[in-house]
Design a protein around this motif. Structure first.
Motif, PDB file in Angstrom:
ATOM      1  N   VAL A  38       0.842  -1.205   0.000  1.00  0.00           N
ATOM      2  CA  VAL A  38       0.000   0.000   0.000  1.00  0.00           C
ATOM      3  C   VAL A  38       0.875   1.252   0.000  1.00  0.00           C
ATOM      4  N   SER A  39       1.968   1.232   0.761  1.00  0.00           N
ATOM      5  CA  SER A  39       2.884   2.367   0.814  1.00  0.00           C
ATOM      6  C   SER A  39       3.490   2.645  -0.556  1.00  0.00           C
ATOM      7  N   LEU A  40       3.982   1.603  -1.209  1.00  0.00           N
ATOM      8  CA  LEU A  40       4.603   1.761  -2.532  1.00  0.00           C
ATOM      9  C   LEU A  40       3.586   2.234  -3.559  1.00  0.00           C
ATOM     10  N   LEU A  41       2.387   1.650  -3.533  1.00  0.00           N
ATOM     11  CA  LEU A  41       1.342   2.038  -4.488  1.00  0.00           C
ATOM     12  C   LEU A  41       0.914   3.485  -4.272  1.00  0.00           C
ATOM     13  N   THR A  42       0.800   3.902  -3.009  1.00  0.00           N
ATOM     14  CA  THR A  42       0.416   5.283  -2.689  1.00  0.00           C
ATOM     15  C   THR A  42       1.451   6.267  -3.198  1.00  0.00           C
ATOM     16  N   VAL A  43       2.725   5.953  -3.013  1.00  0.00           N
ATOM     17  CA  VAL A  43       3.804   6.833  -3.477  1.00  0.00           C
ATOM     18  C   VAL A  43       3.789   6.953  -4.995  1.00  0.00           C
ATOM     19  N   ILE A  44       3.675   5.837  -5.695  1.00  0.00           N
ATOM     20  CA  ILE A  44       3.731   5.842  -7.164  1.00  0.00           C
ATOM     21  C   ILE A  44       2.541   6.599  -7.759  1.00  0.00           C
ATOM     22  N   LEU A  66      -5.152  22.755  -6.242  1.00  0.00           N
ATOM     23  CA  LEU A  66      -5.658  22.176  -4.995  1.00  0.00           C
ATOM     24  C   LEU A  66      -5.493  20.656  -4.987  1.00  0.00           C
ATOM     25  N   LEU A  67      -5.722  20.029  -6.146  1.00  0.00           N
ATOM     26  CA  LEU A  67      -5.493  18.587  -6.257  1.00  0.00           C
ATOM     27  C   LEU A  67      -4.016  18.257  -6.059  1.00  0.00           C
ATOM     28  N   LEU A  68      -3.138  19.150  -6.531  1.00  0.00           N
ATOM     29  CA  LEU A  68      -1.699  18.965  -6.347  1.00  0.00           C
ATOM     30  C   LEU A  68      -1.329  19.002  -4.873  1.00  0.00           C
ATOM     31  N   SER A  69      -1.900  19.944  -4.139  1.00  0.00           N
ATOM     32  CA  SER A  69      -1.648  20.042  -2.712  1.00  0.00           C
ATOM     33  C   SER A  69      -2.134  18.785  -1.989  1.00  0.00           C
ATOM     34  N   LEU A  70      -3.297  18.286  -2.392  1.00  0.00           N
ATOM     35  CA  LEU A  70      -3.831  17.061  -1.796  1.00  0.00           C
ATOM     36  C   LEU A  70      -2.938  15.868  -2.130  1.00  0.00           C
ATOM     37  N   ALA A  71      -2.427  15.830  -3.364  1.00  0.00           N
ATOM     38  CA  ALA A  71      -1.546  14.732  -3.768  1.00  0.00           C
ATOM     39  C   ALA A  71      -0.231  14.752  -2.999  1.00  0.00           C
ATOM     40  N   VAL A  72       0.282  15.936  -2.696  1.00  0.00           N
ATOM     41  CA  VAL A  72       1.506  16.046  -1.895  1.00  0.00           C
ATOM     42  C   VAL A  72       1.271  15.462  -0.500  1.00  0.00           C
ATOM     43  N   SER A  73       0.122  15.785   0.077  1.00  0.00           N
ATOM     44  CA  SER A  73      -0.235  15.236   1.380  1.00  0.00           C
ATOM     45  C   SER A  73      -0.315  13.712   1.327  1.00  0.00           C
ATOM     46  N   ASP A  74      -0.973  13.185   0.304  1.00  0.00           N
ATOM     47  CA  ASP A  74      -1.087  11.734   0.157  1.00  0.00           C
ATOM     48  C   ASP A  74       0.267  11.085  -0.113  1.00  0.00           C
ATOM     49  N   PHE A  75       1.115  11.785  -0.871  1.00  0.00           N
ATOM     50  CA  PHE A  75       2.467  11.279  -1.159  1.00  0.00           C
ATOM     51  C   PHE A  75       3.281  11.133   0.122  1.00  0.00           C
ATOM     52  N   LEU A  76       3.170  12.115   1.020  1.00  0.00           N
ATOM     53  CA  LEU A  76       3.885  12.059   2.298  1.00  0.00           C
ATOM     54  C   LEU A  76       3.387  10.903   3.160  1.00  0.00           C
ATOM     55  N   VAL A  77       2.097  10.608   3.045  1.00  0.00           N
ATOM     56  CA  VAL A  77       1.542   9.469   3.784  1.00  0.00           C
ATOM     57  C   VAL A  77       2.209   8.175   3.318  1.00  0.00           C
ATOM     58  N   TYR A 108      -0.282  13.808  11.689  1.00  0.00           N
ATOM     59  CA  TYR A 108      -1.216  14.867  12.058  1.00  0.00           C
ATOM     60  C   TYR A 108      -1.196  16.002  11.030  1.00  0.00           C
ATOM     61  N   ILE A 109      -0.010  16.322  10.517  1.00  0.00           N
ATOM     62  CA  ILE A 109       0.096  17.372   9.503  1.00  0.00           C
ATOM     63  C   ILE A 109      -0.647  16.963   8.233  1.00  0.00           C
ATOM     64  N   THR A 110      -0.437  15.731   7.784  1.00  0.00           N
ATOM     65  CA  THR A 110      -1.074  15.272   6.547  1.00  0.00           C
ATOM     66  C   THR A 110      -2.588  15.146   6.703  1.00  0.00           C
ATOM     67  N   VAL A 111      -3.039  14.693   7.875  1.00  0.00           N
ATOM     68  CA  VAL A 111      -4.483  14.616   8.123  1.00  0.00           C
ATOM     69  C   VAL A 111      -5.099  16.005   8.072  1.00  0.00           C
ATOM     70  N   CYS A 112      -4.458  16.953   8.756  1.00  0.00           N
ATOM     71  CA  CYS A 112      -4.948  18.333   8.769  1.00  0.00           C
ATOM     72  C   CYS A 112      -4.946  18.929   7.369  1.00  0.00           C
ATOM     73  N   ALA A 113      -3.861  18.691   6.607  1.00  0.00           N
ATOM     74  CA  ALA A 113      -3.759  19.228   5.243  1.00  0.00           C
ATOM     75  C   ALA A 113      -4.837  18.642   4.343  1.00  0.00           C
ATOM     76  N   SER A 114      -5.110  17.353   4.487  1.00  0.00           N
ATOM     77  CA  SER A 114      -6.153  16.719   3.678  1.00  0.00           C
ATOM     78  C   SER A 114      -7.517  17.332   3.962  1.00  0.00           C
ATOM     79  N   VAL A 115      -7.805  17.578   5.240  1.00  0.00           N
ATOM     80  CA  VAL A 115      -9.083  18.166   5.628  1.00  0.00           C
ATOM     81  C   VAL A 115      -9.245  19.556   5.030  1.00  0.00           C
TER      82      VAL A 115
END
Length: 326
Positions: A38-44, A66-77, A108-115
């Motif tokens: 899941v980690s590798l798939l999320t990053v790719i 805005l989608l780019l910002s959300l993708a950065v958050s998901d990428f960090l996850v 916590y940062i990524t959760v907050c950013a996603s919200v």
């Protein structure tokens, strides 16, 4: 008898050591392999979104920013959060109390950013559908960049504040040595981090839904012979409505995935990192970061086109950034 008891402790040489919470080896192997996948798939997948929106000029729009910002958050996850979560599944926490707290700052940062990104996306769609004539004036590239910058700044500040007690005295909520427990301020986190933003999102999308239905009825009742200008306007509205539907799916999946996490926050429950319930709850949250690009692949033709160009390395050709992908 003493040897048997010592073998069940995380740190036999320490009197206050926690007991090992062992699980079957097959279960541990499944967790490691599955979460690594899941980690590798999320990053790719999120890297494809980041490269697509950053590289191709046609995608340099406020909504896609805005989608780019959300993708950065998901990428960090995928890059940091899930690998750390794999460490948390170990029966004993061996990296110390400080690393226990620091390892939770990025989540916590990524959760907050996603919200916040979801709220901004909802606002963007609300203006595009309900006030299309002034959309380009009210939602400009410069304003969106400022909002994204404020989003991440607020998230970093908020994350440090909500974990302040844990940072001030790491390990204060542990009942034994070798445990990793994080205390979250339930009411504050649930109101500011979930109830308020989700209520805003739902209200905005209900308004978008009402306007979208009224526009669809107006389109069906139109006379066949329309002016060229009117037909162009209808086409624009259809594209905006399609974008609203797609982002509505993204928001709905986000709410479903994050509900368990914030319900735990509401109960002011001490999260025992590594427990079965915590692993399951975190996994559901992580799935959201992996699902967003999958949703784009189903609903956005530009994402399928740009992904193909990226995978085949055609983005390295001269003037590839000017390619038509929409």
């Amino acid at each position: 008898m003493e040897t048997l008891e010592d073998a069940e402790l995380c740190f036999p040489q320490i009197n206050t050591s926690c007991k090992k919470q062992t699980r079957p080896q097959s279960e541990s192997m499944f967790i490691y392999i599955f979460m690594s996948f899941v980690s590798l798939l999320t990053v790719i997948l999120n890297l494809l979104v980041i490269v697509s929106i950053s590289h191709f000029r046609q995608l340099h729009t406020p909504t896609n920013l805005l989608l780019l910002s959300l993708a950065v958050s998901d990428f960090l996850v995928g890059l940091f959060v899930i690998p750390f979560q794999i460490l948390y599944t170990e029966p004993c926490w061996v990296l110390g109390d400080l690393m226990c707290v620091l390892g939770n700052i990025i989540p916590y940062i990524t959760v907050c950013a996603s919200v916040i990104n979801m709220v901004l996306i909802s606002v963007d769609r609300y203006v595009a559908i309900c006030d299309p004539l002034r959309y380009s004036i009210r939602i400009s590239q410069k304003r969106v960049r400022i909002c994204v910058l404020l989003c991440w700044t607020i998230c970093v500040f908020y994350s440090f504040m909500i974990l302040y007690d844990n940072l001030k005295q790491p390990g204060r909520y542990n009942s034994c040595y070798g445990q990793c427990v994080i205390n979250v301020v339930g009411v504050t986190d649930i109101v500011l981090g979930f109830i308020l933003p989700v209520s805003t999102i739902v209200i905005l999308y209900l308004r978008v839904f009402v306007v979208a239905v009224s526009q669809a009825r107006a389109m069906r009742s139109h006379i066949t012979a329309v002016k060229l200008q009117s037909s162009v306007t209808v086409t624009v509205k259809k594209s905006e409505l399609k974008a609203a539907r797609t982002l509505g799916v993204v928001v709905s999946v986000f709410i479903v995935c994050y509900c368990p996490y914030f319900c735990v926050s509401f109960s002011s429950y001490n999260l025992n990192i590594g427990s079965a319930s915590e692993v399951l709850m975190s996994f559901v949250v992580f799935c959201n970061s992996c699902l967003n690009p999958v949703i784009y692949a189903f609903f956005y033709s530009w994402f399928r086109k740009t992904s193909k160009l990226i995978v085949t390395l055609e983005i390295f050709r001269p003037n590839s950034c000017a390619a038509c992908v929409i």
